[in-house]
Design a protein around this motif. Structure first.
Motif, PDB file in Angstrom:
ATOM      1  N   ALA A   1       0.818  -1.215   0.000  1.00 43.96           N
ATOM      2  CA  ALA A   1       0.000   0.000   0.000  1.00 43.96           C
ATOM      3  C   ALA A   1       0.848   1.260   0.000  1.00 43.96           C
ATOM      4  N   LEU A   2       2.157   1.134   0.146  1.00 47.96           N
ATOM      5  CA  LEU A   2       3.051   2.286   0.138  1.00 47.96           C
ATOM      6  C   LEU A   2       2.957   3.060  -1.178  1.00 47.96           C
ATOM      7  N   ILE A   3       2.458   2.431  -2.221  1.00 50.54           N
ATOM      8  CA  ILE A   3       2.315   3.113  -3.506  1.00 50.54           C
ATOM      9  C   ILE A   3       1.448   4.365  -3.380  1.00 50.54           C
ATOM     10  N   LEU A   4       0.545   4.396  -2.408  1.00 53.39           N
ATOM     11  CA  LEU A   4      -0.322   5.559  -2.228  1.00 53.39           C
ATOM     12  C   LEU A   4       0.458   6.790  -1.777  1.00 53.39           C
ATOM     13  N   ARG A   5       1.647   6.607  -1.257  1.00 50.98           N
ATOM     14  CA  ARG A   5       2.506   7.747  -0.918  1.00 50.98           C
ATOM     15  C   ARG A   5       2.792   8.592  -2.156  1.00 50.98           C
TER      16      ARG A   5
ATOM     17  N   SER B   1      -5.234 -13.502  -2.076  1.00 52.10           N
ATOM     18  CA  SER B   1      -6.308 -14.088  -1.273  1.00 52.10           C
ATOM     19  C   SER B   1      -7.098 -12.986  -0.579  1.00 52.10           C
ATOM     20  N   LEU B   2      -8.314 -13.298  -0.182  1.00 55.09           N
ATOM     21  CA  LEU B   2      -9.103 -12.399   0.667  1.00 55.09           C
ATOM     22  C   LEU B   2      -8.936 -12.748   2.144  1.00 55.09           C
ATOM     23  N   SER B   3      -8.249 -13.843   2.415  1.00 50.25           N
ATOM     24  CA  SER B   3      -8.048 -14.305   3.782  1.00 50.25           C
ATOM     25  C   SER B   3      -6.749 -13.746   4.354  1.00 50.25           C
ATOM     26  N   GLU B   4      -6.844 -13.039   5.457  1.00 49.26           N
ATOM     27  CA  GLU B   4      -5.650 -12.487   6.084  1.00 49.26           C
ATOM     28  C   GLU B   4      -4.738 -13.598   6.607  1.00 49.26           C
ATOM     29  N   LYS B   5      -5.324 -14.697   7.051  1.00 48.64           N
ATOM     30  CA  LYS B   5      -4.517 -15.819   7.517  1.00 48.64           C
ATOM     31  C   LYS B   5      -3.699 -16.409   6.378  1.00 48.64           C
ATOM     32  N   THR B   6      -4.320 -16.575   5.212  1.00 48.78           N
ATOM     33  CA  THR B   6      -3.593 -17.088   4.049  1.00 48.78           C
ATOM     34  C   THR B   6      -2.512 -16.113   3.632  1.00 48.78           C
ATOM     35  N   ARG B   7      -2.847 -14.825   3.609  1.00 46.75           N
ATOM     36  CA  ARG B   7      -1.869 -13.807   3.242  1.00 46.75           C
ATOM     37  C   ARG B   7      -0.648 -13.848   4.145  1.00 46.75           C
ATOM     38  N   SER B   8      -0.862 -13.940   5.447  1.00 49.55           N
ATOM     39  CA  SER B   8       0.251 -13.871   6.392  1.00 49.55           C
ATOM     40  C   SER B   8       1.169 -15.080   6.318  1.00 49.55           C
TER      41      SER B   8
ATOM     42  N   THR C   1       4.067  -8.498   3.602  1.00 47.11           N
ATOM     43  CA  THR C   1       3.355  -7.646   2.656  1.00 47.11           C
ATOM     44  C   THR C   1       2.267  -6.852   3.374  1.00 47.11           C
ATOM     45  N   ALA C   2       1.677  -5.906   2.659  1.00 41.22           N
ATOM     46  CA  ALA C   2       0.551  -5.157   3.211  1.00 41.22           C
ATOM     47  C   ALA C   2      -0.624  -6.097   3.435  1.00 41.22           C
ATOM     48  N   THR C   3      -1.439  -5.792   4.418  1.00 42.13           N
ATOM     49  CA  THR C   3      -2.604  -6.619   4.718  1.00 42.13           C
ATOM     50  C   THR C   3      -3.585  -6.591   3.553  1.00 42.13           C
ATOM     51  N   ILE C   4      -4.470  -7.561   3.520  1.00 42.41           N
ATOM     52  CA  ILE C   4      -5.487  -7.610   2.468  1.00 42.41           C
ATOM     53  C   ILE C   4      -6.363  -6.358   2.534  1.00 42.41           C
ATOM     54  N   LYS C   5      -6.730  -5.937   3.734  1.00 41.94           N
ATOM     55  CA  LYS C   5      -7.559  -4.750   3.895  1.00 41.94           C
ATOM     56  C   LYS C   5      -6.890  -3.523   3.273  1.00 41.94           C
TER      57      LYS C   5
ATOM     58  N   VAL D   1     -12.897  -6.882  -6.028  1.00 44.21           N
ATOM     59  CA  VAL D   1     -12.051  -5.854  -6.649  1.00 44.21           C
ATOM     60  C   VAL D   1     -12.783  -5.125  -7.764  1.00 44.21           C
ATOM     61  N   SER D   2     -13.723  -5.805  -8.425  1.00 44.71           N
ATOM     62  CA  SER D   2     -14.529  -5.139  -9.444  1.00 44.71           C
ATOM     63  C   SER D   2     -15.367  -4.026  -8.820  1.00 44.71           C
ATOM     64  N   GLU D   3     -15.959  -4.311  -7.675  1.00 49.02           N
ATOM     65  CA  GLU D   3     -16.779  -3.307  -6.984  1.00 49.02           C
ATOM     66  C   GLU D   3     -15.944  -2.138  -6.479  1.00 49.02           C
ATOM     67  N   LEU D   4     -14.651  -2.377  -6.265  1.00 54.18           N
ATOM     68  CA  LEU D   4     -13.764  -1.320  -5.779  1.00 54.18           C
ATOM     69  C   LEU D   4     -13.190  -0.472  -6.909  1.00 54.18           C
ATOM     70  N   GLY D   5     -13.434  -0.881  -8.166  1.00 57.20           N
ATOM     71  CA  GLY D   5     -13.004  -0.058  -9.294  1.00 57.20           C
ATOM     72  C   GLY D   5     -11.898  -0.614 -10.152  1.00 57.20           C
ATOM     73  N   ALA D   6     -11.454  -1.845  -9.906  1.00 56.69           N
ATOM     74  CA  ALA D   6     -10.419  -2.440 -10.746  1.00 56.69           C
ATOM     75  C   ALA D   6     -10.920  -2.583 -12.183  1.00 56.69           C
ATOM     76  N   SER D   7     -10.055  -2.268 -13.143  1.00 57.37           N
ATOM     77  CA  SER D   7     -10.442  -2.332 -14.551  1.00 57.37           C
ATOM     78  C   SER D   7     -10.477  -3.756 -15.068  1.00 57.37           C
ATOM     79  N   ASP D   8      -9.651  -4.622 -14.515  1.00 61.49           N
ATOM     80  CA  ASP D   8      -9.598  -6.012 -14.976  1.00 61.49           C
ATOM     81  C   ASP D   8      -8.824  -6.830 -13.950  1.00 61.49           C
TER      82      ASP D   8
END
Length: 355
Positions: free
Chosen positions: A167-171, A193-200, A206-210, A249-256
């Motif tokens: 998420a540092l890209i937002l800087r 993944s959408l699962s924070e446990k899987t991500r970790s 890495t940045a959290t899924i949220k 991600v589609s609902e959040l505005g991702a193009s593809d």
């Protein structure tokens, strides 16, 4: 051996280019235990390098011609499946823990980039940040090498593509918004993944899924073309999340959204195998066998045309799910115009040219 928290790899593999191997003996571990000392400090070390170029030409039959830019070698994110791990062996290190704990950085990257783009024969080509390792890994917050490179690209109006898990890209939203207004940038956010446990477990630093989902939303709201890469898909770990992730991600505005199937090339096969046996002991064999089923019975397939998407029943099921996801959630997505290569001006300065 105790699980090393905050790291993907759980050991250092042998570097194929080195004659000798480094082995931690039980006697040493027993001594450390008796003395109440840590056998391994598990600290990250940052090493400055002095390269002569920052662009790496890639001509892949699958991806076409592009130039990758990697201000860092090695990656503290520690993604267990990362194909870039093998490149650390060229520096004399291991593809395992060394890849996550010995980070090489190129402090002069921005100067090298501007010099190359201003050179007599340079014509604008697709440049990609993070073709190998993440340009927004944790140390970037302090060093700001990627930001300085973005400033060069904006100044010369040169197009660029980026992929990151951070998420540092937002800087750098200020620069990205200016570039997006001229159609000079594409951003890919990698979400496995959408699962924070899987991500970790897959991607420990890495940045959290949220935060990543918020990044997709923020970029889209600011007019920056943002895409999502579900890479890699690992059978029996995250292959069941294709449709839910696409919807989100589609609902959040991702193009593809796109994907790759995991492939464990080089030393990564050994690294991943030991990791999965520690992390998912109840289904490790199932996971490994299903990965093999996607690559003609092996953990890795280097053949162009099949290595990214795999083959066999599981790979076919994944491909079908993605086709369904795109038809269901991205059919009416905003299509982005082709990236603009016509604004590039290598001679652009703050002063008017006299000649």
């Amino acid at each position: 051996m105790e699980y090393i928290k905050g790291r993907g790899a759980q050991h250092n593999t042998h570097n194929r280019f080195l004659q000798h191997e480094h082995e931690v003996l039980d006697d040493f571990l027993n001594y450390c235990a008796s003395e109440n000392e840590n056998a391994d400090a598990n600290k990250t070390i940052y090493i400055e390098t002095h390269p002569k170029t920052i662009l790496n030409k890639t001509n892949s039959p699958e991806m076409g011609l592009f130039y990758s830019m990697n201000p860092y070698q090695g990656c503290e994110h520690g993604c267990i499946y990362c194909y870039a791990r093998n490149t650390h062996e060229y520096w004399g290190y291991s593809a395992g823990l060394d890849f996550e704990r010995k980070i090489l950085y190129k402090k002069n990257a921005a100067e090298l980039l501007e010099k190359k783009l201003r050179s007599r024969n340079w014509q604008p080509e697709l440049l990609m940040f993070s073709g190998n390792t993440d340009c927004y890994q944790p140390i970037e917050k302090k060093l700001e090498i990627t930001r300085e490179m973005l400033k060069v690209l904006l100044k010369l109006k040169h197009p660029v593509s980026m992929i990151t898990k951070n998420a540092l890209i937002l800087r750098d939203l200020d620069i990205l918004k200016e570039m997006a207004a001229m159609n000079l940038v594409r951003v890919n956010i990698s979400i496995t993944s959408l699962s924070e446990k899987t991500r970790s477990t897959l991607e420990p630093r890495t940045a959290t899924i949220k935060k990543r989902l918020k990044t997709v939303e923020t970029l889209a709201k600011n007019g920056i073309p943002v895409y999502v890469m579900m890479a890699p898909i690992i059978p029996s770990i995250n292959n069941h999340e294709i449709l839910p992730l696409a919807k989100t991600v589609s609902e959040l505005g991702a193009s593809d959204m796109n994907y790759t199937i995991v492939r464990l090339n080089g030393a990564i096969g050994e690294i991943f195998t030991k990791w999965v046996e520690k992390t998912y002991p109840d289904r490790a064999n199932k996971i490994l066998n299903q990965i093999k089923s996607c690559h003609n019975g092996t953990l890795n397939d280097s053949r162009y045309g099949t290595r990214m998407k795999g083959e066999g029943k599981i790979a076919e099921q994944v491909a079908m799910q993605f086709r369904l996801a795109k038809r269901k959630y991205f059919q009416e997505a905003k299509k982005q115009p082709p990236i603009n290569y016509h604004l590039f001006d290598k001679n652009q300065t703050n002063q008017m040219s006299l000649f």
